[in-house]
Design a protein around this motif. Structure first.
Motif, PDB file in Angstrom:
ATOM      1  N   ALA A 189       0.842  -1.187   0.000  1.00  0.00           N
ATOM      2  CA  ALA A 189       0.000   0.000   0.000  1.00  0.00           C
ATOM      3  C   ALA A 189       0.882   1.243   0.000  1.00  0.00           C
ATOM      4  N   ASN A 190       0.286   2.383  -0.308  1.00  0.00           N
ATOM      5  CA  ASN A 190       1.056   3.631  -0.411  1.00  0.00           C
ATOM      6  C   ASN A 190       1.751   4.012   0.897  1.00  0.00           C
ATOM      7  N   ARG A 191       1.183   3.615   2.034  1.00  0.00           N
ATOM      8  CA  ARG A 191       1.818   3.956   3.315  1.00  0.00           C
ATOM      9  C   ARG A 191       3.182   3.277   3.463  1.00  0.00           C
ATOM     10  N   ASP A 192       3.416   2.228   2.675  1.00  0.00           N
ATOM     11  CA  ASP A 192       4.700   1.525   2.696  1.00  0.00           C
ATOM     12  C   ASP A 192       5.507   1.795   1.430  1.00  0.00           C
ATOM     13  N   ARG A 193       5.345   2.991   0.888  1.00  0.00           N
ATOM     14  CA  ARG A 193       6.059   3.345  -0.348  1.00  0.00           C
ATOM     15  C   ARG A 193       7.570   3.177  -0.198  1.00  0.00           C
ATOM     16  N   GLU A 194       8.138   3.622   0.924  1.00  0.00           N
ATOM     17  CA  GLU A 194       9.585   3.516   1.115  1.00  0.00           C
ATOM     18  C   GLU A 194      10.023   2.056   1.208  1.00  0.00           C
ATOM     19  N   LEU A 195       9.203   1.226   1.846  1.00  0.00           N
ATOM     20  CA  LEU A 195       9.509  -0.205   1.916  1.00  0.00           C
ATOM     21  C   LEU A 195       9.432  -0.830   0.525  1.00  0.00           C
ATOM     22  N   ALA A 196       8.449  -0.391  -0.264  1.00  0.00           N
ATOM     23  CA  ALA A 196       8.354  -0.884  -1.644  1.00  0.00           C
ATOM     24  C   ALA A 196       9.619  -0.550  -2.425  1.00  0.00           C
ATOM     25  N   ALA A 234      -6.280  -2.181  -3.252  1.00  0.00           N
ATOM     26  CA  ALA A 234      -7.370  -2.109  -4.240  1.00  0.00           C
ATOM     27  C   ALA A 234      -8.038  -0.743  -4.212  1.00  0.00           C
ATOM     28  N   SER A 235      -8.273  -0.193  -3.023  1.00  0.00           N
ATOM     29  CA  SER A 235      -8.905   1.122  -2.914  1.00  0.00           C
ATOM     30  C   SER A 235      -8.016   2.208  -3.501  1.00  0.00           C
ATOM     31  N   GLU A 236      -6.720   2.108  -3.270  1.00  0.00           N
ATOM     32  CA  GLU A 236      -5.794   3.114  -3.792  1.00  0.00           C
ATOM     33  C   GLU A 236      -5.655   3.017  -5.310  1.00  0.00           C
ATOM     34  N   ILE A 237      -5.767   1.813  -5.835  1.00  0.00           N
ATOM     35  CA  ILE A 237      -5.751   1.647  -7.294  1.00  0.00           C
ATOM     36  C   ILE A 237      -6.990   2.292  -7.908  1.00  0.00           C
ATOM     37  N   VAL A 238      -8.148   2.032  -7.332  1.00  0.00           N
ATOM     38  CA  VAL A 238      -9.407   2.583  -7.854  1.00  0.00           C
ATOM     39  C   VAL A 238      -9.408   4.112  -7.767  1.00  0.00           C
ATOM     40  N   ALA A 239      -8.812   4.658  -6.717  1.00  0.00           N
ATOM     41  CA  ALA A 239      -8.815   6.107  -6.510  1.00  0.00           C
ATOM     42  C   ALA A 239      -7.822   6.838  -7.410  1.00  0.00           C
ATOM     43  N   GLY A 240      -6.966   6.099  -8.087  1.00  0.00           N
ATOM     44  CA  GLY A 240      -5.950   6.728  -8.922  1.00  0.00           C
ATOM     45  C   GLY A 240      -6.529   7.379 -10.166  1.00  0.00           C
ATOM     46  N   THR A 241      -5.750   8.238 -10.767  1.00  0.00           N
ATOM     47  CA  THR A 241      -6.158   8.924 -11.990  1.00  0.00           C
ATOM     48  C   THR A 241      -5.150   8.638 -13.094  1.00  0.00           C
ATOM     49  N   GLY A 242      -5.538   8.942 -14.310  1.00  0.00           N
ATOM     50  CA  GLY A 242      -4.656   8.754 -15.453  1.00  0.00           C
ATOM     51  C   GLY A 242      -5.373   8.038 -16.574  1.00  0.00           C
ATOM     52  N   MET A 243      -4.666   7.879 -17.703  1.00  0.00           N
ATOM     53  CA  MET A 243      -5.254   7.243 -18.879  1.00  0.00           C
ATOM     54  C   MET A 243      -5.580   5.772 -18.610  1.00  0.00           C
ATOM     55  N   HIS A 244      -4.761   5.110 -17.827  1.00  0.00           N
ATOM     56  CA  HIS A 244      -4.934   3.686 -17.555  1.00  0.00           C
ATOM     57  C   HIS A 244      -5.735   3.502 -16.271  1.00  0.00           C
ATOM     58  N   ARG A 245      -6.663   2.590 -16.295  1.00  0.00           N
ATOM     59  CA  ARG A 245      -7.522   2.325 -15.140  1.00  0.00           C
ATOM     60  C   ARG A 245      -7.325   0.873 -14.707  1.00  0.00           C
ATOM     61  N   PRO A 246      -6.291   0.597 -13.923  1.00  0.00           N
ATOM     62  CA  PRO A 246      -6.019  -0.788 -13.525  1.00  0.00           C
ATOM     63  C   PRO A 246      -7.117  -1.352 -12.638  1.00  0.00           C
ATOM     64  N   ARG A 247      -7.195  -2.671 -12.593  1.00  0.00           N
ATOM     65  CA  ARG A 247      -8.067  -3.356 -11.643  1.00  0.00           C
ATOM     66  C   ARG A 247      -7.295  -4.531 -11.061  1.00  0.00           C
ATOM     67  N   MET A 248      -7.739  -4.984  -9.911  1.00  0.00           N
ATOM     68  CA  MET A 248      -7.052  -6.076  -9.223  1.00  0.00           C
ATOM     69  C   MET A 248      -7.307  -7.407  -9.934  1.00  0.00           C
ATOM     70  N   LEU A 249      -6.271  -8.194 -10.042  1.00  0.00           N
ATOM     71  CA  LEU A 249      -6.367  -9.538 -10.588  1.00  0.00           C
ATOM     72  C   LEU A 249      -6.803 -10.496  -9.480  1.00  0.00           C
ATOM     73  N   ALA A 250      -7.509 -11.562  -9.847  1.00  0.00           N
ATOM     74  CA  ALA A 250      -7.982 -12.539  -8.861  1.00  0.00           C
ATOM     75  C   ALA A 250      -7.610 -13.942  -9.292  1.00  0.00           C
ATOM     76  N   THR A 251      -7.285 -14.782  -8.331  1.00  0.00           N
ATOM     77  CA  THR A 251      -7.059 -16.191  -8.601  1.00  0.00           C
ATOM     78  C   THR A 251      -8.299 -16.790  -9.271  1.00  0.00           C
ATOM     79  N   GLY A 252      -8.078 -17.594 -10.283  1.00  0.00           N
ATOM     80  CA  GLY A 252      -9.174 -18.199 -11.030  1.00  0.00           C
ATOM     81  C   GLY A 252      -9.560 -17.446 -12.283  1.00  0.00           C
ATOM     82  N   THR A 253      -9.064 -16.239 -12.453  1.00  0.00           N
ATOM     83  CA  THR A 253      -9.339 -15.461 -13.669  1.00  0.00           C
ATOM     84  C   THR A 253      -8.777 -16.199 -14.882  1.00  0.00           C
ATOM     85  N   VAL A 254      -9.498 -16.179 -15.988  1.00  0.00           N
ATOM     86  CA  VAL A 254      -9.040 -16.759 -17.254  1.00  0.00           C
ATOM     87  C   VAL A 254      -9.002 -15.661 -18.299  1.00  0.00           C
ATOM     88  N   LEU A 255      -7.886 -15.520 -18.975  1.00  0.00           N
ATOM     89  CA  LEU A 255      -7.699 -14.528 -20.024  1.00  0.00           C
ATOM     90  C   LEU A 255      -7.442 -15.237 -21.343  1.00  0.00           C
TER      91      LEU A 255
END
Length: 257
Positions: A189-196, A234-255
């Motif tokens: 999460a963003n609160r651990d940006r330095e750890l990231a 997930a909340s921080e991803i949804v709240a983000g702005t920009g041209m790209h709108r990412p979403r969380m991946l889930a186990t079991g997803t088929v592409l």
């Protein structure tokens, strides 16, 4: 090509939390985290190739167990593809007769259960109508991502593996003209940006910043979130702005692409 997400979590802890592994059609794995353990013996035995991004345990945990479980049910060796640096780490620290037997000489060196194949960044490996090409990544150990291309349809999927800020990755992605999916990590999460940054991962703010370099508009799917921070990420991803709108991946997803 069909990609089934066997695991996309940064850890374990129930509720579908499985670490990184992608099953390509029925015969190729990208990484071999704990999600592989949910496959039946029959499905495990059908896998001919495993492409490893890097040697961290959450990406290779099931590889030794898988070989031990189905090696005697196969007529040919399982091929593990990785960079020379990653192969050296895995051979030295896993298949070393101390942590696990060396299955590259079991039952004998002429007909082993496991063989090793070296890959290099930018050099495609073709398996039937599919090509798999290592992509640049920046992590605490030697690492790559992978570009999967369906040679029949021309469509592509890219997987970052574990990475932090990596200009070379975006340069490579911008050279892919048919990129349909981008699976990319945000471990903290963003609160651990330095750890990231210290551990060479991404957090949502870093990911959204990095995505500004991407010139195409694939579907962006976020992987590798720490289980205890999943909802926050997930909340921080949804709240983000920009041209790209990412979403969380889930186990079991088929592409499919």
């Amino acid at each position: 090509m069909r990609v089934e997400i066997l695991g996309c979590s940064g850890g374990i802890g129930g509720n579908g939390m499985r670490t990184t592994s992608l099953l390509i059609d029925d015969d190729i794995l990208i990484d071999a985290g704990t999600g592989v353990g949910d496959l039946s013996l029959q499905r495990l035995a059908a896998i001919d190739h495993v492409f490893i991004t890097h040697a961290h345990l959450d990406h290779i945990a099931c590889l030794p167990l898988m070989i031990d479980s189905v090696g005697d049910q196969r007529s040919t060796p399982l091929t593990m593809h990785a960079t020379a640096q990653t192969l050296e780490i895995i051979r030295k620290h896993i298949f070393n007769w101390h942590i696990w037997p060396d299955f590259s000489v079991i039952p004998n060196a002429e007909q082993p259960f496991l063989r090793f194949a070296t890959v290099e960044q930018g050099q495609a490996v073709r398996i039937g109508q599919r090509t798999i090409t290592p992509l640049p990544a920046t992590h605490t150990v030697p690492a790559v991502g992978y570009h999967l291309r369906n040679e029949h349809s021309g469509a592509s999927l890219a997987f970052s593996g574990d990475t932090s800020i990596c200009p070379a990755l975006w340069e490579a992605l911008n050279r892919i003209d048919t990129l349909r999916y981008l699976i990319i990590e945000a471990a903290f999460a963003n609160r651990d940006r330095e750890l990231a940054l210290l551990s060479k991962h991404l957090c949502p703010s870093l990911l959204l910043q990095e995505l500004q370099q991407l010139q195409s508009t694939p579907e962006v799917l976020v992987t590798h979130a720490k289980p205890g921070q999943l909802q926050e990420i997930a909340s921080e991803i949804v709240a983000g702005t920009g041209m790209h709108r990412p979403r969380m991946l889930a186990t079991g997803t088929v592409l499919d692409f």
